[in-house]
Every structure is written in C-alpha cells, then in structure tokens.
Design a protein around this motif. Sequence first.
Motif, PDB file in Angstrom:
ATOM      1  N   GLY A  51      15.042  15.029  12.106  1.00 52.76           N
ATOM      2  CA  GLY A  51      13.844  14.641  12.859  1.00 52.76           C
ATOM      3  C   GLY A  51      13.391  15.683  13.856  1.00 52.76           C
ATOM      4  O   GLY A  51      12.987  15.350  14.979  1.00 52.76           O
ATOM      5  N   VAL A  52      13.426  16.944  13.470  1.00 50.79           N
ATOM      6  CA  VAL A  52      13.093  18.051  14.364  1.00 50.79           C
ATOM      7  C   VAL A  52      11.706  18.589  14.028  1.00 50.79           C
ATOM      8  O   VAL A  52      11.354  18.746  12.860  1.00 50.79           O
ATOM      9  CB  VAL A  52      14.147  19.171  14.238  1.00 50.79           C
ATOM     10  CG1 VAL A  52      13.749  20.401  15.046  1.00 50.79           C
ATOM     11  CG2 VAL A  52      15.524  18.665  14.683  1.00 50.79           C
ATOM     12  N   ASP A  53      10.921  18.891  15.057  1.00 51.04           N
ATOM     13  CA  ASP A  53       9.573  19.437  14.870  1.00 51.04           C
ATOM     14  C   ASP A  53       9.597  20.962  14.926  1.00 51.04           C
ATOM     15  O   ASP A  53      10.245  21.547  15.799  1.00 51.04           O
ATOM     16  CB  ASP A  53       8.631  18.930  15.967  1.00 51.04           C
ATOM     17  CG  ASP A  53       8.394  17.427  15.903  1.00 51.04           C
ATOM     18  OD1 ASP A  53       8.402  16.885  14.794  1.00 51.04           O
ATOM     19  OD2 ASP A  53       8.205  16.815  16.977  1.00 51.04           O
ATOM     20  N   ILE A  54       8.859  21.614  14.014  1.00 50.81           N
ATOM     21  CA  ILE A  54       8.626  23.059  14.099  1.00 50.81           C
ATOM     22  C   ILE A  54       7.365  23.252  14.940  1.00 50.81           C
ATOM     23  O   ILE A  54       6.287  22.811  14.548  1.00 50.81           O
ATOM     24  CB  ILE A  54       8.444  23.665  12.694  1.00 50.81           C
ATOM     25  CG1 ILE A  54       9.682  23.408  11.831  1.00 50.81           C
ATOM     26  CG2 ILE A  54       8.165  25.166  12.799  1.00 50.81           C
ATOM     27  CD1 ILE A  54       9.522  23.790  10.370  1.00 50.81           C
ATOM     28  N   VAL A  55       7.498  23.881  16.102  1.00 52.79           N
ATOM     29  CA  VAL A  55       6.384  23.904  17.055  1.00 52.79           C
ATOM     30  C   VAL A  55       5.836  25.304  17.352  1.00 52.79           C
ATOM     31  O   VAL A  55       4.950  25.450  18.191  1.00 52.79           O
ATOM     32  CB  VAL A  55       6.776  23.218  18.391  1.00 52.79           C
ATOM     33  CG1 VAL A  55       7.100  21.749  18.168  1.00 52.79           C
ATOM     34  CG2 VAL A  55       7.948  23.940  19.066  1.00 52.79           C
ATOM     35  N   GLY A  56       6.335  26.332  16.687  1.00 52.04           N
ATOM     36  CA  GLY A  56       5.798  27.659  16.954  1.00 52.04           C
ATOM     37  C   GLY A  56       6.721  28.753  16.486  1.00 52.04           C
ATOM     38  O   GLY A  56       7.683  28.517  15.761  1.00 52.04           O
ATOM     39  N   GLY A  57       6.423  29.989  16.908  1.00 54.61           N
ATOM     40  CA  GLY A  57       7.213  31.150  16.526  1.00 54.61           C
ATOM     41  C   GLY A  57       6.362  32.396  16.469  1.00 54.61           C
ATOM     42  O   GLY A  57       5.294  32.474  17.082  1.00 54.61           O
TER      43      GLY A  57
END
Length: 354
Positions: free
Chosen positions: A119-125
């Motif tokens: 349940g982890v969000d990818i929020v940038g990079g």
Amino acid sequence: MEIAKLGEFGLIDRLTKDIDIKNESTKYGVGDDCAVLSYPDKEVLVTTDLLMEGVHFDLTYIDLKHLGYKSAMVNISDVFAMNGTPRQITVSLALSKRFTVEDMEEFYAGLRLACDKWGVDIVGGDTTSSYTGLAISITCIGEAKKEDIVYRHGAKDTDLICVSGDLGAAYMGLQLLEREKSVYYSQVEEAKKKGDKRALEELAHFQPDFSGKEYLLQRQLQTEARGDIIQKLREAGIKPTAMMDISDGLSSELMHICKQSGVGCRIYEKNIPIDYQTAVMAEEMNMNVTTCALNGGEDYELLFTVPIGDHEKVEQIEGMKLIGHITDSKFGQVLVTRDNQEFELKAQGWNPLN
C-alpha cells in the motif's frame, strides 16, 4: 523506443500516469515540484538506498522487473525494521543509452508490484543520464507513533534475540547465479579460442542448471520485506526493544545492535534457522553453512530483541526463531557452536565500500 524520444518529463509521465493514491497522508504525488505529504499526529520515518549496477546488481542474471521489485522492497524493509508503516517512495534513476522506454516500463512494473503489496504510493523522483550503467536511488517515507518506534539502541541484558524466516539462502542464491554465469562465460571463451561457431550458436541458448535450487533464486531475486512479521508482533502485543533488517549479514547486524545498546550477546549455532536447500548448496560448494548464514546478507529478515517475559508469546508465533540472548557488555559478543565451543562474533558481511 529510445528514451530520448520521450524526454525526461515524457518518460516520467508515461511511467506514472495511472498511479492511484492509496494513503491519506499523500496529499499530492507526482506532477509538481514537490510531493505534498501530511502526518499531523505521527513521527515521519525516512530511509534512502542507492543501488549501483556492477556493485549491487548484475543485469546478466536479474531482469528489470525483479530489479524494480527488489529496489522497492529493500527500502520498505527499512521502515518495517523501525516498527513503522511505509507510505510513500520517490524513485530516481540514472540511465545509459542502452535502456529503452520498454525497459523502464518493466522496471516500474516490478516497482509497482512491491508498492501495491504494502500500500505504498510512488510520489516523485528524478531521471538523468549515466555513462557507467544503471543507478537507482529510492527514498521511502513511513510513519509511526512516537511510542511505537523501535531503534537499534534499546536492547537490554537478558532480552531474547530473535530472527524471522531463515538465513543464508539469498547469499547461496547469489553463489549459484555467479557459478552458472562463470560456467557460461568460460564455455564462450573456450569456443572463441577454438573458433567453434556451432558451439557459440548453441551457447546463445545456454540454460543454467537451477533444478532443486528454486528457493535460493527466489530469495536472491525476489526480496520480500517482512511486514507480515511486524503485523504478527503487533497482534501478539509484543514491542521489540531493538530491531534491524538483515541486509549485510546476521553477525554484522547483531554487532550493530550490541554496540548501539552497549550490551553483549550469546547466540547458538544450533538455533540459527537454515533452509534445506541452503545447506545442500553450501555443501555442494564446499562452504560452511553457518558462515553463510552469519555473513551472507541480503536475507532482509528481521533481527530483533524482546523482553524475556515475552518468551512464550514469541514461541507461539510461526516464522520466528529464538537464537540467543543479550548479556552484559563485559561478556562480549559470542557464538556458541553445536559442540559448545565459544567464538567471538566477527562482522564479515557485505561492505559496499570494499
């Protein structure tokens, strides 16, 4: 498709366009100069890992989907090791021109599988070019109540030492992959020396011998963060006094806990959990299986200490093994062998700066 055709923002958009936000703490993810996160009543946990081609992974024998999965899991594991809950990750990549858009889609497919599992969000990079191969930098952000966080420095005299799962399998999986790689390249070199074109053509379809060793490959190539163990501890009402994930080897990690807690330890060789395939592979390669379990690394199991009063609770939880106990620092850090000899523990695990 060449990545240059899409450009940096086109690639990011293609890889992240249909990401669904799962956490209330993620107010805004990919698409602006910064992600916006909100943790009004929690402590924020932050961890970063840098993975370099040729140092941490070899694309000869790990595909990009598995690499994406593993890259996420090793960061998620760090948050679990603090007794936290992972919520977001950022992903930065340095790419050489040999990688295509489709390659990166494979990498992100594995990354997203790992994130979806917990349940982890990818929020940038970020993305940039590289002249030396693939570099991966992932930051994972998690949360925990202040009173729930478990550090490395909390172990106390008489605490019990526990580990999850089994140890040494990931290391033996790496040895297996390296052996088969060596066999392949030695056969290629031999065929080239002889000018044997037919042999070279046949080697294009080379199949390594992994029969009966599937578990070892899984442990090396498909790393799993042990959030299930954290959940079991919570359900049993157990809060570890100190905890780490085993990335560099049991011996090394236990010595970190002892040093930061100002204590000693005694662990028992007979209690170290080792899978049958690990033992067979170690014997096949003429290696000491206990040494592999102590120093191999990349197991990403949890090493933790609990108060002695939790002994019965721990023994009732499947997937955990009691391997020893914490002592006063004056007694040192000791391994007790099967024939009751005592040896000082040494940190011989993975050192990325060697």
